[in-house]
Scaffold this motif. Structure first.
Motif, short mmCIF file in Angstrom:
data_model
loop_
_atom_site.label_atom_id
_atom_site.label_comp_id
_atom_site.label_asym_id
_atom_site.label_seq_id
_atom_site.Cartn_x
_atom_site.Cartn_y
_atom_site.Cartn_z
N ALA A 247 83.86 -84.99 -43.89
CA ALA A 247 85.19 -84.71 -44.41
C ALA A 247 85.45 -85.51 -45.69
O ALA A 247 86.03 -84.97 -46.66
CB ALA A 247 86.24 -85.02 -43.35
N ILE A 248 85.03 -86.76 -45.72
CA ILE A 248 85.23 -87.58 -46.91
C ILE A 248 84.40 -87.06 -48.08
O ILE A 248 84.87 -86.97 -49.21
CB ILE A 248 84.91 -89.06 -46.60
CG1 ILE A 248 85.98 -89.64 -45.68
CG2 ILE A 248 84.82 -89.88 -47.89
CD1 ILE A 248 85.66 -91.01 -45.14
N VAL A 249 83.14 -86.70 -47.80
CA VAL A 249 82.29 -86.16 -48.85
C VAL A 249 82.86 -84.83 -49.36
O VAL A 249 82.82 -84.55 -50.57
CB VAL A 249 80.84 -86.00 -48.35
CG1 VAL A 249 79.98 -85.27 -49.37
CG2 VAL A 249 80.23 -87.36 -48.03
N ALA A 250 83.41 -84.02 -48.46
CA ALA A 250 84.03 -82.76 -48.87
C ALA A 250 85.24 -83.02 -49.77
O ALA A 250 85.44 -82.31 -50.76
CB ALA A 250 84.45 -81.95 -47.65
N LEU A 251 86.01 -84.03 -49.43
CA LEU A 251 87.17 -84.38 -50.25
C LEU A 251 86.74 -84.84 -51.64
O LEU A 251 87.32 -84.43 -52.65
CB LEU A 251 87.99 -85.46 -49.56
CG LEU A 251 89.28 -85.90 -50.23
CD1 LEU A 251 90.24 -84.73 -50.32
CD2 LEU A 251 89.91 -87.05 -49.48
N ILE A 252 85.71 -85.65 -51.70
CA ILE A 252 85.21 -86.12 -52.99
C ILE A 252 84.66 -84.95 -53.81
O ILE A 252 84.90 -84.85 -55.01
CB ILE A 252 84.14 -87.21 -52.78
CG1 ILE A 252 84.79 -88.47 -52.21
CG2 ILE A 252 83.41 -87.53 -54.08
CD1 ILE A 252 83.81 -89.53 -51.75
N ALA A 253 83.93 -84.05 -53.14
CA ALA A 253 83.39 -82.89 -53.84
C ALA A 253 84.51 -82.00 -54.37
O ALA A 253 84.41 -81.44 -55.47
CB ALA A 253 82.47 -82.10 -52.91
N ALA A 254 85.58 -81.87 -53.60
CA ALA A 254 86.71 -81.05 -54.05
C ALA A 254 87.40 -81.69 -55.26
O ALA A 254 87.80 -80.98 -56.20
CB ALA A 254 87.71 -80.88 -52.91
N ILE A 255 87.52 -83.00 -55.25
CA ILE A 255 88.15 -83.69 -56.38
C ILE A 255 87.30 -83.52 -57.64
O ILE A 255 87.83 -83.35 -58.75
CB ILE A 255 88.35 -85.19 -56.05
CG1 ILE A 255 89.45 -85.33 -55.00
CG2 ILE A 255 88.69 -85.99 -57.29
CD1 ILE A 255 89.59 -86.74 -54.44
N LEU A 256 85.97 -83.54 -57.47
CA LEU A 256 85.08 -83.41 -58.62
C LEU A 256 84.89 -81.96 -59.07
O LEU A 256 84.22 -81.70 -60.06
CB LEU A 256 83.71 -84.03 -58.29
CG LEU A 256 83.72 -85.54 -58.09
CD1 LEU A 256 82.35 -86.02 -57.69
CD2 LEU A 256 84.19 -86.25 -59.35
N GLY A 257 85.44 -81.01 -58.32
CA GLY A 257 85.42 -79.63 -58.76
C GLY A 257 84.33 -78.76 -58.15
O GLY A 257 84.09 -77.66 -58.61
N PHE A 258 83.66 -79.26 -57.14
CA PHE A 258 82.62 -78.47 -56.46
C PHE A 258 83.25 -77.76 -55.27
O PHE A 258 83.10 -78.17 -54.12
CB PHE A 258 81.48 -79.38 -56.00
CG PHE A 258 80.78 -80.10 -57.11
CD1 PHE A 258 79.90 -79.42 -57.93
CD2 PHE A 258 81.02 -81.44 -57.36
CE1 PHE A 258 79.26 -80.06 -58.97
CE2 PHE A 258 80.39 -82.09 -58.40
CZ PHE A 258 79.50 -81.41 -59.21
N GLY A 259 83.95 -76.67 -55.54
CA GLY A 259 84.72 -75.98 -54.52
C GLY A 259 83.88 -75.38 -53.41
O GLY A 259 84.22 -75.50 -52.23
N GLY A 260 82.77 -74.73 -53.76
CA GLY A 260 81.92 -74.12 -52.74
C GLY A 260 81.30 -75.14 -51.82
O GLY A 260 81.27 -74.97 -50.60
N LEU A 261 80.81 -76.22 -52.41
CA LEU A 261 80.21 -77.29 -51.62
C LEU A 261 81.26 -77.96 -50.74
O LEU A 261 81.01 -78.27 -49.56
CB LEU A 261 79.56 -78.32 -52.54
CG LEU A 261 78.88 -79.50 -51.87
CD1 LEU A 261 77.70 -79.03 -51.03
CD2 LEU A 261 78.43 -80.51 -52.91
N ALA A 262 82.45 -78.17 -51.29
CA ALA A 262 83.52 -78.81 -50.53
C ALA A 262 83.92 -77.95 -49.33
O ALA A 262 84.15 -78.47 -48.23
CB ALA A 262 84.72 -79.06 -51.42
N GLY A 263 84.00 -76.65 -49.52
CA GLY A 263 84.36 -75.76 -48.42
C GLY A 263 83.30 -75.76 -47.33
O GLY A 263 83.62 -75.79 -46.14
N SER A 264 82.05 -75.74 -47.74
CA SER A 264 80.96 -75.77 -46.75
C SER A 264 80.95 -77.07 -45.97
O SER A 264 80.79 -77.07 -44.75
CB SER A 264 79.61 -75.59 -47.45
OG SER A 264 79.54 -74.35 -48.08
N LEU A 265 81.13 -78.18 -46.67
CA LEU A 265 81.14 -79.47 -45.99
C LEU A 265 82.35 -79.60 -45.06
O LEU A 265 82.24 -80.20 -43.99
CB LEU A 265 81.14 -80.60 -47.02
CG LEU A 265 79.82 -80.80 -47.78
CD1 LEU A 265 80.01 -81.82 -48.89
CD2 LEU A 265 78.72 -81.23 -46.84
#
Length: 58
Positions: free
Chosen positions: A9-27
Motif C-alpha cells: 500500500a505504501i509503495v502504491a501510494l508513492i507510485a501514485a504520487i510519482l505519476g505511475f498510475g497503472g503500477l499504483a493501481g496494480s500494487l
C-alpha cells in the motif's frame, strides 16, 4: 502478511504520487488481496484456537 499488505500500500501510494498510475493501481489491488487473505487466515486460526482451548478446558 499484514506487513506485506502495508508495504504494498505504501509503495502504491508513492507510485501514485510519482505519476505511475497503472503500477499504483496494480500494487493497490495486490495489497487489498493480501490484506483480505491475511484477515481470512486470522479468523480461521482464531476459530481453531478457540475450539482447541475449549477442548482443553472442558
Amino acid at each position: 502478511m499484514y506487513g506485506w499488505a502495508l508495504t504494498f500500500a505504501i509503495v502504491a501510494l508513492i507510485a501514485a504520487i510519482l505519476g505511475f498510475g497503472g503500477l499504483a493501481g496494480s500494487l493497490a489491488n495486490i495489497a487489498l488481496i493480501i490484506f483480505v487473505l491475511a484477515l481470512i487466515g486470522t479468523l480461521i486460526f482464531f476459530v481453531l484456537g478457540w475450539k482447541a482451548a475449549k477442548k482443553i478446558v472442558g
